[in-house]
Design a protein around this motif. Structure first.
Motif, PDB file in Angstrom:
ATOM      1  N   PHE A  20       1.120   5.736   8.495  1.00  0.00           N
ATOM      2  CA  PHE A  20       1.792   4.685   9.261  1.00  0.00           C
ATOM      3  C   PHE A  20       1.557   3.316   8.638  1.00  0.00           C
ATOM      4  O   PHE A  20       2.469   2.481   8.590  1.00  0.00           O
ATOM      5  CB  PHE A  20       1.332   4.710  10.721  1.00  0.00           C
ATOM      6  CG  PHE A  20       2.163   3.844  11.617  1.00  0.00           C
ATOM      7  CD1 PHE A  20       3.366   4.297  12.128  1.00  0.00           C
ATOM      8  CD2 PHE A  20       1.757   2.549  11.930  1.00  0.00           C
ATOM      9  CE1 PHE A  20       4.154   3.497  12.948  1.00  0.00           C
ATOM     10  CE2 PHE A  20       2.532   1.740  12.744  1.00  0.00           C
ATOM     11  CZ  PHE A  20       3.732   2.220  13.255  1.00  0.00           C
ATOM     12  N   ALA A  21       0.350   3.093   8.127  1.00  0.00           N
ATOM     13  CA  ALA A  21       0.031   1.799   7.528  1.00  0.00           C
ATOM     14  C   ALA A  21       0.922   1.504   6.325  1.00  0.00           C
ATOM     15  O   ALA A  21       1.293   0.345   6.096  1.00  0.00           O
ATOM     16  CB  ALA A  21      -1.440   1.746   7.132  1.00  0.00           C
ATOM     17  N   ASP A  22       1.274   2.523   5.548  1.00  0.00           N
ATOM     18  CA  ASP A  22       2.157   2.319   4.393  1.00  0.00           C
ATOM     19  C   ASP A  22       3.543   1.887   4.841  1.00  0.00           C
ATOM     20  O   ASP A  22       4.146   0.968   4.276  1.00  0.00           O
ATOM     21  CB  ASP A  22       2.267   3.589   3.549  1.00  0.00           C
ATOM     22  CG  ASP A  22       0.986   3.920   2.796  1.00  0.00           C
ATOM     23  OD1 ASP A  22       0.078   3.061   2.721  1.00  0.00           O
ATOM     24  OD2 ASP A  22       0.892   5.054   2.286  1.00  0.00           O
ATOM     25  N   ALA A  23       4.071   2.558   5.861  1.00  0.00           N
ATOM     26  CA  ALA A  23       5.396   2.210   6.380  1.00  0.00           C
ATOM     27  C   ALA A  23       5.362   0.812   6.994  1.00  0.00           C
ATOM     28  O   ALA A  23       6.266   0.000   6.754  1.00  0.00           O
ATOM     29  CB  ALA A  23       5.855   3.243   7.409  1.00  0.00           C
ATOM     30  N   ALA A  24       4.335   0.517   7.764  1.00  0.00           N
ATOM     31  CA  ALA A  24       4.212  -0.801   8.394  1.00  0.00           C
ATOM     32  C   ALA A  24       4.101  -1.902   7.344  1.00  0.00           C
ATOM     33  O   ALA A  24       4.711  -2.968   7.484  1.00  0.00           O
ATOM     34  CB  ALA A  24       3.013  -0.827   9.334  1.00  0.00           C
ATOM     35  N   SER A  25       3.367  -1.646   6.278  1.00  0.00           N
ATOM     36  CA  SER A  25       3.201  -2.631   5.209  1.00  0.00           C
ATOM     37  C   SER A  25       4.524  -2.886   4.484  1.00  0.00           C
ATOM     38  O   SER A  25       4.859  -4.041   4.178  1.00  0.00           O
ATOM     39  CB  SER A  25       2.137  -2.142   4.224  1.00  0.00           C
ATOM     40  OG  SER A  25       2.005  -3.044   3.159  1.00  0.00           O
ATOM     41  N   LEU A  26       5.271  -1.830   4.207  1.00  0.00           N
ATOM     42  CA  LEU A  26       6.569  -1.983   3.562  1.00  0.00           C
ATOM     43  C   LEU A  26       7.476  -2.879   4.402  1.00  0.00           C
ATOM     44  O   LEU A  26       8.069  -3.839   3.900  1.00  0.00           O
ATOM     45  CB  LEU A  26       7.229  -0.618   3.342  1.00  0.00           C
ATOM     46  CG  LEU A  26       8.670  -0.647   2.815  1.00  0.00           C
ATOM     47  CD1 LEU A  26       8.738  -1.281   1.436  1.00  0.00           C
ATOM     48  CD2 LEU A  26       9.249   0.763   2.816  1.00  0.00           C
ATOM     49  N   LEU A  27       7.573  -2.597   5.693  1.00  0.00           N
ATOM     50  CA  LEU A  27       8.448  -3.386   6.563  1.00  0.00           C
ATOM     51  C   LEU A  27       7.918  -4.810   6.756  1.00  0.00           C
ATOM     52  O   LEU A  27       8.704  -5.764   6.818  1.00  0.00           O
ATOM     53  CB  LEU A  27       8.630  -2.691   7.906  1.00  0.00           C
ATOM     54  CG  LEU A  27       9.262  -1.291   7.863  1.00  0.00           C
ATOM     55  CD1 LEU A  27       9.602  -0.819   9.256  1.00  0.00           C
ATOM     56  CD2 LEU A  27      10.449  -1.232   6.945  1.00  0.00           C
ATOM     57  N   ALA A  28       6.609  -4.968   6.803  1.00  0.00           N
ATOM     58  CA  ALA A  28       6.017  -6.306   6.958  1.00  0.00           C
ATOM     59  C   ALA A  28       6.400  -7.205   5.785  1.00  0.00           C
ATOM     60  O   ALA A  28       6.561  -8.421   5.960  1.00  0.00           O
ATOM     61  CB  ALA A  28       4.507  -6.208   7.088  1.00  0.00           C
ATOM     62  N   GLY A  29       6.585  -6.625   4.609  1.00  0.00           N
ATOM     63  CA  GLY A  29       6.999  -7.394   3.453  1.00  0.00           C
ATOM     64  C   GLY A  29       8.367  -8.036   3.631  1.00  0.00           C
ATOM     65  O   GLY A  29       8.727  -8.955   2.889  1.00  0.00           O
ATOM     66  N   TYR A  30       9.123  -7.574   4.613  1.00  0.00           N
ATOM     67  CA  TYR A  30      10.438  -8.130   4.927  1.00  0.00           C
ATOM     68  C   TYR A  30      10.439  -8.842   6.280  1.00  0.00           C
ATOM     69  O   TYR A  30      11.499  -9.084   6.864  1.00  0.00           O
ATOM     70  CB  TYR A  30      11.500  -7.026   4.901  1.00  0.00           C
ATOM     71  CG  TYR A  30      11.695  -6.483   3.504  1.00  0.00           C
ATOM     72  CD1 TYR A  30      12.522  -7.137   2.600  1.00  0.00           C
ATOM     73  CD2 TYR A  30      11.017  -5.355   3.088  1.00  0.00           C
ATOM     74  CE1 TYR A  30      12.685  -6.665   1.316  1.00  0.00           C
ATOM     75  CE2 TYR A  30      11.161  -4.877   1.789  1.00  0.00           C
ATOM     76  CZ  TYR A  30      12.007  -5.535   0.909  1.00  0.00           C
ATOM     77  OH  TYR A  30      12.148  -5.065  -0.377  1.00  0.00           O
ATOM     78  N   GLY A  31       9.243  -9.151   6.790  1.00  0.00           N
ATOM     79  CA  GLY A  31       9.144  -9.892   8.042  1.00  0.00           C
ATOM     80  C   GLY A  31       9.358  -9.061   9.287  1.00  0.00           C
ATOM     81  O   GLY A  31       9.647  -9.600  10.349  1.00  0.00           O
TER      82      GLY A  31
END
Length: 161
Positions: A20-31
């Motif tokens: 989940f942290a990987d997916a959350a980090s990817l999306l966080a990179g786009y705000g």
């Protein structure tokens, strides 16, 4: 009662198989903020209904049974929008054909950033789930008919290859 999944739909990779942290980090990179919804709970902002992902402003909602392609698709709807439009989104992100095409293109590209997913797997999952393109498959569309979507992404400074 929901219709039973076809064998193809049942084979689609789900969010619960990702870190989940990987997916959350990817999306966080786009705000964006990725929210985990409890099993069986309604998914806020889901246009198609559970288990499809939901979107509200800069938030993406998923459960463990949400298909990865759905999480990426709904997130990419938000990514392709200007900030002022993103803030107004609740459930239905767009009715624009070019934004929809750009969303599909970007979700394939971003799949490479998720360990164990990648674009080939994501495109196969999109086909299994029922995405349809005039060239017959997601891969054929992506490789031979997505120039307008790539141009749209490039104009906005987003990944387009």
């Amino acid at each position: 009662m929901d219709a039973p999944l076809t064998d193809a739909e049942a084979s689609v990779m789900r969010v619960g198989r990702l870190p989940f942290a990987d997916a959350a980090s990817l999306l966080a990179g786009y705000g964006l903020v990725l929210h985990h919804v409890d099993p069986g709970a309604p998914i806020p902002g889901s246009f198609w209904g559970e288990p499809e992902a939901g979107v509200i402003a800069h938030n993406v909602y998923v459960r463990d049974d949400t298909p990865v392609h759905s999480m990426l698709h709904e997130a990419c709807h938000l990514i392709v929008l200007p900030d002022e439009r993103r803030a107004q989104v609740h459930t239905d992100a767009t009715d624009s054909v070019i934004e929809e095409d750009a969303t599909c293109c970007l979700q394939i590209i971003l799949a490479d950033a998720l360990p164990g997913v990648g674009r080939e797997r994501l495109m196969a999952d999109m086909d299994a789930w029922g995405y349809t393109y005039r060239l017959g498959s997601t891969q054929a569309w992506f490789e031979h008919d997505a120039d307008d979507a790539r141009a749209f992404l490039q104009q906005r400074g987003l990944p387009f290859r």
